[in-house]
Design a protein around this motif. Structure first.
Motif, PDB file in Angstrom:
ATOM      1  N   PHE A 376       0.833  -1.191   0.000  1.00  0.00           N
ATOM      2  CA  PHE A 376       0.000   0.000   0.000  1.00  0.00           C
ATOM      3  C   PHE A 376       0.876   1.253   0.000  1.00  0.00           C
ATOM      4  CE2 PHE A 376      -3.351  -2.853   1.500  1.00  0.00           C
ATOM      5  CZ  PHE A 376      -4.420  -2.399   0.742  1.00  0.00           C
ATOM      6  N   LYS A 377       0.525   2.199  -0.856  1.00  0.00           N
ATOM      7  CA  LYS A 377       1.192   3.494  -0.912  1.00  0.00           C
ATOM      8  C   LYS A 377       0.142   4.577  -1.103  1.00  0.00           C
ATOM      9  CE  LYS A 377       5.504   1.725  -2.927  1.00  0.00           C
ATOM     10  NZ  LYS A 377       6.444   1.832  -4.079  1.00  0.00           N
ATOM     11  N   SER A 378       0.417   5.744  -0.523  1.00  0.00           N
ATOM     12  CA  SER A 378      -0.499   6.865  -0.715  1.00  0.00           C
ATOM     13  C   SER A 378      -0.459   7.311  -2.167  1.00  0.00           C
ATOM     14  CB  SER A 378      -0.132   8.026   0.205  1.00  0.00           C
ATOM     15  OG  SER A 378      -0.964   9.149  -0.062  1.00  0.00           O
ATOM     16  N   ILE A 379      -1.601   7.603  -2.736  1.00  0.00           N
ATOM     17  CA  ILE A 379      -1.647   8.080  -4.112  1.00  0.00           C
ATOM     18  C   ILE A 379      -1.795   9.595  -4.154  1.00  0.00           C
ATOM     19  CG2 ILE A 379      -2.559   5.915  -5.006  1.00  0.00           C
ATOM     20  CD1 ILE A 379      -5.315   7.099  -4.988  1.00  0.00           C
ATOM     21  N   LEU A 380      -1.669  10.236  -2.964  1.00  0.00           N
ATOM     22  CA  LEU A 380      -1.733  11.691  -2.883  1.00  0.00           C
ATOM     23  C   LEU A 380      -0.333  12.253  -2.664  1.00  0.00           C
ATOM     24  CD1 LEU A 380      -4.821  12.012  -0.520  1.00  0.00           C
ATOM     25  CD2 LEU A 380      -4.806  12.197  -3.010  1.00  0.00           C
ATOM     26  N   PRO A 381      -0.113  13.500  -3.029  1.00  0.00           N
ATOM     27  CA  PRO A 381       1.196  14.116  -2.741  1.00  0.00           C
ATOM     28  C   PRO A 381       1.500  14.060  -1.246  1.00  0.00           C
ATOM     29  CG  PRO A 381      -0.060  15.473  -4.259  1.00  0.00           C
ATOM     30  CD  PRO A 381      -0.992  14.400  -3.797  1.00  0.00           C
ATOM     31  N   GLU A 382       2.772  14.038  -0.900  1.00  0.00           N
ATOM     32  CA  GLU A 382       3.192  13.902   0.492  1.00  0.00           C
ATOM     33  C   GLU A 382       2.619  15.026   1.358  1.00  0.00           C
ATOM     34  OE1 GLU A 382       7.345  13.280   3.044  1.00  0.00           O
ATOM     35  OE2 GLU A 382       7.393  13.769   0.903  1.00  0.00           O
ATOM     36  N   ASN A 383       2.167  14.650   2.561  1.00  0.00           N
ATOM     37  CA  ASN A 383       1.637  15.585   3.569  1.00  0.00           C
ATOM     38  C   ASN A 383       0.385  16.330   3.086  1.00  0.00           C
ATOM     39  OD1 ASN A 383       3.785  14.974   5.341  1.00  0.00           O
ATOM     40  ND2 ASN A 383       5.084  16.491   4.332  1.00  0.00           N
ATOM     41  N   THR A 384      -0.362  15.701   2.193  1.00  0.00           N
ATOM     42  CA  THR A 384      -1.616  16.304   1.751  1.00  0.00           C
ATOM     43  C   THR A 384      -2.753  15.322   1.981  1.00  0.00           C
ATOM     44  OG1 THR A 384      -1.365  15.510  -0.524  1.00  0.00           O
ATOM     45  CG2 THR A 384      -0.486  17.710   0.002  1.00  0.00           C
ATOM     46  N   ILE A 385      -3.959  15.860   2.117  1.00  0.00           N
ATOM     47  CA  ILE A 385      -5.157  15.049   2.258  1.00  0.00           C
ATOM     48  C   ILE A 385      -6.216  15.612   1.322  1.00  0.00           C
ATOM     49  CG2 ILE A 385      -4.703  14.345   4.650  1.00  0.00           C
ATOM     50  CD1 ILE A 385      -6.630  16.516   5.570  1.00  0.00           C
ATOM     51  N   LEU A 386      -7.219  14.793   1.035  1.00  0.00           N
ATOM     52  CA  LEU A 386      -8.332  15.238   0.203  1.00  0.00           C
ATOM     53  C   LEU A 386      -9.346  15.999   1.058  1.00  0.00           C
ATOM     54  CD1 LEU A 386      -9.107  12.136  -2.026  1.00  0.00           C
ATOM     55  CD2 LEU A 386      -8.397  14.388  -2.829  1.00  0.00           C
ATOM     56  N   SER A 387      -9.827  17.092   0.553  1.00  0.00           N
ATOM     57  CA  SER A 387     -10.840  17.853   1.282  1.00  0.00           C
ATOM     58  C   SER A 387     -12.237  17.608   0.734  1.00  0.00           C
ATOM     59  CB  SER A 387     -10.520  19.349   1.209  1.00  0.00           C
ATOM     60  OG  SER A 387     -10.454  19.787  -0.134  1.00  0.00           O
ATOM     61  N   ILE A 388     -12.352  16.765  -0.319  1.00  0.00           N
ATOM     62  CA  ILE A 388     -13.659  16.419  -0.882  1.00  0.00           C
ATOM     63  C   ILE A 388     -13.854  14.917  -0.780  1.00  0.00           C
ATOM     64  CG2 ILE A 388     -13.716  18.412  -2.440  1.00  0.00           C
ATOM     65  CD1 ILE A 388     -12.785  16.577  -4.687  1.00  0.00           C
ATOM     66  N   ASN A 389     -15.064  14.464  -1.056  1.00  0.00           N
ATOM     67  CA  ASN A 389     -15.383  13.051  -0.873  1.00  0.00           C
ATOM     68  C   ASN A 389     -15.418  12.281  -2.195  1.00  0.00           C
ATOM     69  OD1 ASN A 389     -17.723  14.600  -1.462  1.00  0.00           O
ATOM     70  ND2 ASN A 389     -19.017  12.858  -0.899  1.00  0.00           N
ATOM     71  N   SER A 390     -14.467  12.602  -3.096  1.00  0.00           N
ATOM     72  CA  SER A 390     -14.341  11.848  -4.341  1.00  0.00           C
ATOM     73  C   SER A 390     -12.917  11.976  -4.855  1.00  0.00           C
ATOM     74  CB  SER A 390     -15.332  12.352  -5.392  1.00  0.00           C
ATOM     75  OG  SER A 390     -15.052  13.696  -5.757  1.00  0.00           O
ATOM     76  N   TYR A 391     -12.536  10.988  -5.699  1.00  0.00           N
ATOM     77  CA  TYR A 391     -11.188  11.027  -6.259  1.00  0.00           C
ATOM     78  C   TYR A 391     -11.161  10.144  -7.497  1.00  0.00           C
ATOM     79  CZ  TYR A 391      -6.111  10.823  -6.698  1.00  0.00           C
ATOM     80  OH  TYR A 391      -4.824  10.916  -7.173  1.00  0.00           O
ATOM     81  N   THR A 392     -10.381  10.559  -8.507  1.00  0.00           N
ATOM     82  CA  THR A 392     -10.217   9.782  -9.732  1.00  0.00           C
ATOM     83  C   THR A 392      -8.756   9.401  -9.874  1.00  0.00           C
ATOM     84  OG1 THR A 392     -12.050  10.933 -10.819  1.00  0.00           O
ATOM     85  CG2 THR A 392     -10.468   9.798 -12.231  1.00  0.00           C
ATOM     86  N   ASP A 393      -8.516   8.085  -9.960  1.00  0.00           N
ATOM     87  CA  ASP A 393      -7.157   7.553 -10.103  1.00  0.00           C
ATOM     88  C   ASP A 393      -6.933   7.253 -11.587  1.00  0.00           C
ATOM     89  OD1 ASP A 393      -4.703   6.426  -9.854  1.00  0.00           O
ATOM     90  OD2 ASP A 393      -5.381   4.626  -8.773  1.00  0.00           O
ATOM     91  N   SER A 394      -6.134   8.089 -12.215  1.00  0.00           N
ATOM     92  CA  SER A 394      -5.862   7.915 -13.643  1.00  0.00           C
ATOM     93  C   SER A 394      -4.580   7.128 -13.898  1.00  0.00           C
ATOM     94  CB  SER A 394      -5.790   9.283 -14.331  1.00  0.00           C
ATOM     95  OG  SER A 394      -4.785  10.088 -13.726  1.00  0.00           O
ATOM     96  N   ALA A 395      -3.839   6.801 -12.837  1.00  0.00           N
ATOM     97  CA  ALA A 395      -2.559   6.091 -13.013  1.00  0.00           C
ATOM     98  C   ALA A 395      -2.741   4.596 -12.844  1.00  0.00           C
ATOM     99  CB  ALA A 395      -1.538   6.626 -12.023  1.00  0.00           C
ATOM    100  N   VAL A 396      -3.711   4.031 -13.605  1.00  0.00           N
ATOM    101  CA  VAL A 396      -3.958   2.591 -13.526  1.00  0.00           C
ATOM    102  C   VAL A 396      -3.665   1.972 -14.886  1.00  0.00           C
ATOM    103  CG1 VAL A 396      -5.655   2.778 -11.682  1.00  0.00           C
ATOM    104  CG2 VAL A 396      -6.402   2.974 -14.071  1.00  0.00           C
ATOM    105  N   GLU A 397      -3.435   0.671 -14.858  1.00  0.00           N
ATOM    106  CA  GLU A 397      -3.147  -0.081 -16.074  1.00  0.00           C
ATOM    107  C   GLU A 397      -4.277  -1.060 -16.345  1.00  0.00           C
ATOM    108  OE1 GLU A 397       0.649  -1.935 -15.822  1.00  0.00           O
ATOM    109  OE2 GLU A 397       1.648  -0.134 -15.037  1.00  0.00           O
ATOM    110  N   PRO A 398      -4.525  -1.347 -17.621  1.00  0.00           N
ATOM    111  CA  PRO A 398      -5.606  -2.286 -17.959  1.00  0.00           C
ATOM    112  C   PRO A 398      -5.332  -3.678 -17.422  1.00  0.00           C
ATOM    113  CG  PRO A 398      -4.927  -1.004 -19.891  1.00  0.00           C
ATOM    114  CD  PRO A 398      -3.905  -0.760 -18.834  1.00  0.00           C
TER     115      PRO A 398
END
Length: 520
Positions: A376-398
């Motif tokens: 497991f690794k954070s997919i957010l920049p270091e020392n940051t958190i999301l302030s909204i309740n949604s997220y799109t991960d575009s760095a995925v492979e088929p």
């Protein structure tokens, strides 16, 4: 303590002594505080004597005795008993001895009595002159000053014509340790002692020094304590610290008369401050450290703190500067709920319940991702958190399996103890075959044309040919941006069938396009 005149004292409620047919020192009923001689005064009418004892167990009664020859007899007169703080005073007025005695000196002592007139301790024998003084103090008084820190003394002498000066002595004990603090002219009747500490009892003795250097006349011992009516300086905050479920404050007092400080706090709703500590005494460095960890404080509320200095005279200062502190939240935030993930346009879209709508302590969210063969690794920049309740991960492979962990984070940076988990395998990215394939016979050979195809990862276009009843053979592979090809190896009069495929950069080949046939 005040004695107006010797004759006036006689008007007080006194106990008239009854003559005894003798006295004897019997067994002490209790161990009373031991009596000591304090002062005496001789006038033309009487002899005034005073004894005292110091402690919490004074005798409730006494009798005064004097020697007639070698035998002590009970003196006739009046007596009174009064107390001040931890001292008890026994005063006696012998109103008859000067009319009958021709002696120049008289010897007196007192014996303690309990309520049944059983004897306790006796005082030492004191020698008293029977010759009246040429002058004496008819009134002495000591009172605290109501406006400043001081004790005011006033007195009246019966005759000041032969007095050279008045000396004032002071002690912290009623019977010893007196030292000179001031010398005044004989006509002065008032003195203010300002060199004192608040809330401490001081004892005073006045000495009338005659001009002819004869015997000095001493007053009775008077005493008083004073307080400082002026408010002390407020404390100042040295440092403050947020604690888990509480706060810590450190103040310094700058007033020498500070007995301590009291801490005040509001309720988190109104701005009104209420005392929340006992009197806290400073250490040798005049520092006071106090922690509020009662468990009643909420990490979601900012509280107002202040302090007041209290002097040894129980006078409070103004408030110190206000301090605003919020305790560190004492519990972990709740786990996010309703976590859903799905794939859209080759991206993973995530949504979950917005906890901030019902818990204002939630500051945001933290997302971690695990793919096949990794942790497991954070997919957010270091020392940051999301302030909204949604997220799109575009760095995925088929075609890969992904696991997502969602945590909530509060305003103090605390992370929920558990996470909501969601898993998704992305779809394989299948290549797309070309379309609109056409075949035309030319002198050079059979020419193929098709609509240009485009998709992410397209690496090649493959051309297949076969004759009826035979296996298709790949003639060639062209670049992905090609849209025509001439088969110059075709033979005249032979019917050929053609179809096309594409190849993805990951090596996958698409299905076949529609077929076309042509004869050269």
């Amino acid at each position: 303590m005040k004695i107006n005149t010797i004759s006036a004292v006689l008007v007080c409620i006194l106990i008239t002594l009854q003559s005894l047919n003798g006295w004897s020192q019997g067994r002490k009923p209790v161990d009373f505080d031991r009596p000591m001689f304090l002062t005496s005064e001789t006038s033309t009418q009487l002899i005034y004597l005073k004894w005292f004892s110091k402690g919490t167990n004074p005798a409730p009664d006494f009798m005064a005795l004097r020697y007639e020859g070698k035998n002590p007899v009970e003196a006739g007169g009046v007596k009174m008993i009064y107390q001040s703080i931890d001292s008890t005073f026994y005063a006696f007025f012998d109103t008859t001895i000067l009319k009958t005695s021709g002696e120049k000196e008289l010897q007196y002592f007192m014996v303690q009595l309990d309520t049944n007139r059983l004897a306790g301790y006796s005082s030492p024998v004191s020698v008293i002159p029977s010759v009246p003084s040429r002058f004496w103090f008819t009134s002495t008084n000591a009172e605290k000053d109501s406006k400043i820190l001081g004790i005011n003394l006033d007195w009246v002498l019966s005759n000041t014509q032969t007095v050279q000066r008045i000396e004032i002595e002071r002690s912290e004990l009623p019977d010893k340790g007196f030292s000179l603090i001031s010398t005044l002219p004989a006509d002065k009747t008032r003195f203010s002692d300002l060199e004192i500490k608040p809330d401490k009892v001081y004892y005073y003795r006045l000495l009338a020094i005659p001009a002819d250097q004869s015997q000095t006349v001493a007053s009775n011992v008077i005493f008083s304590a004073a307080y400082n009516p002026q408010p002390p300086a407020p404390p100042w905050l040295v440092k403050s610290k947020r604690l888990r479920g509480g706060v810590s404050l450190q103040y310094m007092v700058s007033d020498a008369e500070a007995a301590g400080i009291r801490i005040y706090r509001n309720d988190g709703i109104t701005t009104e401050l209420h005392v929340v500590s006992d009197l806290i005494k400073p250490n040798d460095s005049l520092l006071i450290t106090w922690a509020d960890t009662t468990g009643l404080l909420s990490g979601g509320i900012t509280y107002i703190f202040a302090a007041k200095t209290e002097s040894s005279s129980f006078v409070e200062s103004a408030f110190s500067d206000l301090t605003y502190l919020r305790p560190i939240i004492n519990y972990l935030p709740e786990v996010p709920a309703n976590f859903t993930v799905y794939e859209e346009d080759r991206k993973v879209v995530m949504n979950w319940e917005n906890l901030e709508q019902r818990n204002y302590l939630i500051a945001g969210y933290l997302i971690q991702r695990q793919s096949e063969g990794s942790g497991f690794k954070s997919i957010l920049p270091e020392n940051t958190i999301l302030s909204i309740n949604s997220y799109t991960d575009s760095a995925v492979e088929p075609g890969k399996l992904y696991m997502y962990r969602l945590f909530s984070v509060d305003i103090d940076g605390n992370i929920s103890a558990e996470a909501t988990i969601a898993t998704l395998r992305t779809e394989m990215s299948l290549p797309i075959p070309p379309f609109a394939l056409q075949a035309v016979s030319t002198e050079a050979g059979i020419q193929l044309e098709w609509g240009q195809v485009s998709y992410d990862g397209l690496s090649a276009i493959n051309i297949y040919r076969y004759e009826r009843g035979k296996t298709p053979v790949k003639l060639t592979s062209l670049t992905g941006d090609s849209f025509e090809f001439t088969d110059n190896e075709s033979q005249t009069g032979v019917l050929y069938f053609y179809y096309l495929t594409t190849t993805h950069e990951n090596g996958l080949e698409s299905g076949a396009s529609e077929e076309v046939s042509c004869v050269k």
